[in-house]
Write a protein that holds these residues in place. Sequence first.
Motif, PDB file in Angstrom:
ATOM      1  N   LEU A  75      55.394  48.206  35.485  1.00 19.74           N
ATOM      2  CA  LEU A  75      55.794  48.044  36.883  1.00 19.74           C
ATOM      3  C   LEU A  75      54.569  47.987  37.795  1.00 19.74           C
ATOM      4  CD1 LEU A  75      58.817  50.528  36.911  1.00 19.74           C
ATOM      5  CD2 LEU A  75      58.818  48.099  36.344  1.00 19.74           C
ATOM      6  N   SER A  76      53.531  47.319  37.332  1.00 14.64           N
ATOM      7  CA  SER A  76      52.251  47.300  38.059  1.00 14.64           C
ATOM      8  C   SER A  76      52.378  46.696  39.452  1.00 14.64           C
ATOM      9  CB  SER A  76      51.188  46.554  37.263  1.00 14.64           C
ATOM     10  OG  SER A  76      51.495  45.170  37.184  1.00 14.64           O
ATOM     11  N   ARG A  77      53.343  45.861  39.649  1.00 18.93           N
ATOM     12  CA  ARG A  77      53.531  45.255  40.968  1.00 18.93           C
ATOM     13  C   ARG A  77      53.705  46.322  42.050  1.00 18.93           C
ATOM     14  NH1 ARG A  77      58.870  41.767  41.988  1.00 18.93           N
ATOM     15  NH2 ARG A  77      58.910  41.943  44.234  1.00 18.93           N
ATOM     16  N   TRP A  78      54.240  47.460  41.677  1.00 24.03           N
ATOM     17  CA  TRP A  78      54.474  48.547  42.632  1.00 24.03           C
ATOM     18  C   TRP A  78      53.468  49.698  42.460  1.00 24.03           C
ATOM     19  CZ3 TRP A  78      58.256  45.894  40.000  1.00 24.03           C
ATOM     20  CH2 TRP A  78      59.072  45.080  40.795  1.00 24.03           C
ATOM     21  N   HIS A  79      52.492  49.515  41.587  1.00 23.09           N
ATOM     22  CA  HIS A  79      51.484  50.549  41.322  1.00 23.09           C
ATOM     23  C   HIS A  79      50.341  50.384  42.324  1.00 23.09           C
ATOM     24  CE1 HIS A  79      48.425  52.858  39.224  1.00 23.09           C
ATOM     25  NE2 HIS A  79      49.341  53.294  38.373  1.00 23.09           N
ATOM     26  N   PRO A  80      49.910  51.463  42.983  1.00 22.04           N
ATOM     27  CA  PRO A  80      48.861  51.335  44.014  1.00 22.04           C
ATOM     28  C   PRO A  80      47.556  50.723  43.495  1.00 22.04           C
ATOM     29  CG  PRO A  80      49.423  53.659  43.653  1.00 22.04           C
ATOM     30  CD  PRO A  80      50.368  52.844  42.829  1.00 22.04           C
ATOM     31  N   ASP A  81      47.235  50.939  42.227  1.00 27.45           N
ATOM     32  CA  ASP A  81      45.995  50.381  41.674  1.00 27.45           C
ATOM     33  C   ASP A  81      46.051  48.864  41.516  1.00 27.45           C
ATOM     34  OD1 ASP A  81      45.118  52.979  41.567  1.00 27.45           O
ATOM     35  OD2 ASP A  81      45.235  53.136  39.368  1.00 27.45           O
ATOM     36  N   TYR A  82      47.256  48.286  41.551  1.00 31.89           N
ATOM     37  CA  TYR A  82      47.408  46.844  41.338  1.00 31.89           C
ATOM     38  C   TYR A  82      47.931  46.110  42.567  1.00 31.89           C
ATOM     39  CZ  TYR A  82      46.705  47.853  36.416  1.00 31.89           C
ATOM     40  OH  TYR A  82      46.172  48.253  35.217  1.00 31.89           O
ATOM     41  N   ALA A  83      48.185  46.803  43.650  1.00 35.75           N
ATOM     42  CA  ALA A  83      48.785  46.190  44.840  1.00 35.75           C
ATOM     43  C   ALA A  83      47.964  45.005  45.347  1.00 35.75           C
ATOM     44  CB  ALA A  83      48.970  47.227  45.942  1.00 35.75           C
ATOM     45  N   GLU A  84      46.675  45.190  45.480  1.00 32.98           N
ATOM     46  CA  GLU A  84      45.819  44.109  45.993  1.00 32.98           C
ATOM     47  C   GLU A  84      45.735  42.957  44.996  1.00 32.98           C
ATOM     48  OE1 GLU A  84      43.864  41.972  48.718  1.00 32.98           O
ATOM     49  OE2 GLU A  84      44.806  43.924  49.069  1.00 32.98           O
ATOM     50  N   GLN A  85      45.655  43.279  43.711  1.00 35.27           N
ATOM     51  CA  GLN A  85      45.594  42.241  42.678  1.00 35.27           C
ATOM     52  C   GLN A  85      46.880  41.411  42.676  1.00 35.27           C
ATOM     53  OE1 GLN A  85      44.656  43.809  38.798  1.00 35.27           O
ATOM     54  NE2 GLN A  85      44.902  41.833  37.799  1.00 35.27           N
ATOM     55  N   PHE A  86      48.024  42.055  42.841  1.00 38.26           N
ATOM     56  CA  PHE A  86      49.284  41.327  42.888  1.00 38.26           C
ATOM     57  C   PHE A  86      49.335  40.422  44.111  1.00 38.26           C
ATOM     58  CE2 PHE A  86      53.779  41.006  44.263  1.00 38.26           C
ATOM     59  CZ  PHE A  86      54.244  40.226  43.229  1.00 38.26           C
ATOM     60  N   LYS A  87      48.904  40.914  45.253  1.00 34.41           N
ATOM     61  CA  LYS A  87      48.885  40.107  46.466  1.00 34.41           C
ATOM     62  C   LYS A  87      47.978  38.892  46.289  1.00 34.41           C
ATOM     63  CE  LYS A  87      47.800  40.322  51.413  1.00 34.41           C
ATOM     64  NZ  LYS A  87      47.222  38.987  51.396  1.00 34.41           N
ATOM     65  N   GLU A  88      46.812  39.081  45.708  1.00 33.40           N
ATOM     66  CA  GLU A  88      45.890  37.976  45.453  1.00 33.40           C
ATOM     67  C   GLU A  88      46.491  36.959  44.489  1.00 33.40           C
ATOM     68  OE1 GLU A  88      42.320  39.913  44.114  1.00 33.40           O
ATOM     69  OE2 GLU A  88      41.882  40.732  46.106  1.00 33.40           O
ATOM     70  N   TYR A  89      47.185  37.457  43.474  1.00 35.02           N
ATOM     71  CA  TYR A  89      47.860  36.587  42.493  1.00 35.02           C
ATOM     72  C   TYR A  89      48.895  35.698  43.196  1.00 35.02           C
ATOM     73  CZ  TYR A  89      51.345  35.509  38.866  1.00 35.02           C
ATOM     74  OH  TYR A  89      52.267  34.889  38.046  1.00 35.02           O
TER      75      TYR A  89
END
Length: 176
Positions: free
Chosen positions: A157-171
């Motif tokens: 559920l990395s889309r909602w994980h704080p460590d991946y928030a910026e990476q998901f937005k960039e994706y």
Amino acid sequence: MKQSKQPGIIVNTGSKQGITMPPGNLTYNMSKAALKCYTEGLEHDFMKEAHKDGNKQQLRAALLVPGWVNTSIHLKAVRAQKQANGETFDIENDVFFHEDKPANGAWMPSQIIDFMVAELDAGKFYIICPDNDVDRKTDNLRMTWTMQDITMDRQPLSRWHPDYAEQFKEYLDANN
């Protein structure tokens, strides 16, 4: 259905939540994920049976995956809960949207039906409905990201994980 040897279709109603698994409603997500799995297996069994017998596939299965829909499901649940608790139900204040008070981002049920029929006529199995907030391309990107949690060894559920928030937005920005 099989015994009739007539063409037929089974359409099961899934959910994007059964694919992308947003946190907060685990039981619902699990039920829709199981239904997705079941419907995929059912369609595969229909295909195998037809090919084994050398016949044209008469029975099909399809997975309808609506987006946000203006329904009265939540309205009815809230009303029932209020009545069970002896409370007054106020349709204007107790529910955010319903068919008679549609949310701008949601589709009406008739739009889902029209979209489903067109997709079935085109032979589609996965009927991923957009809505007025999320288009099909964004849905596809969200689903791809979810599957890549496994293939890229990210946190679930990395889309909602704080460590991946910026990476998901960039994706999303890079691919939309």
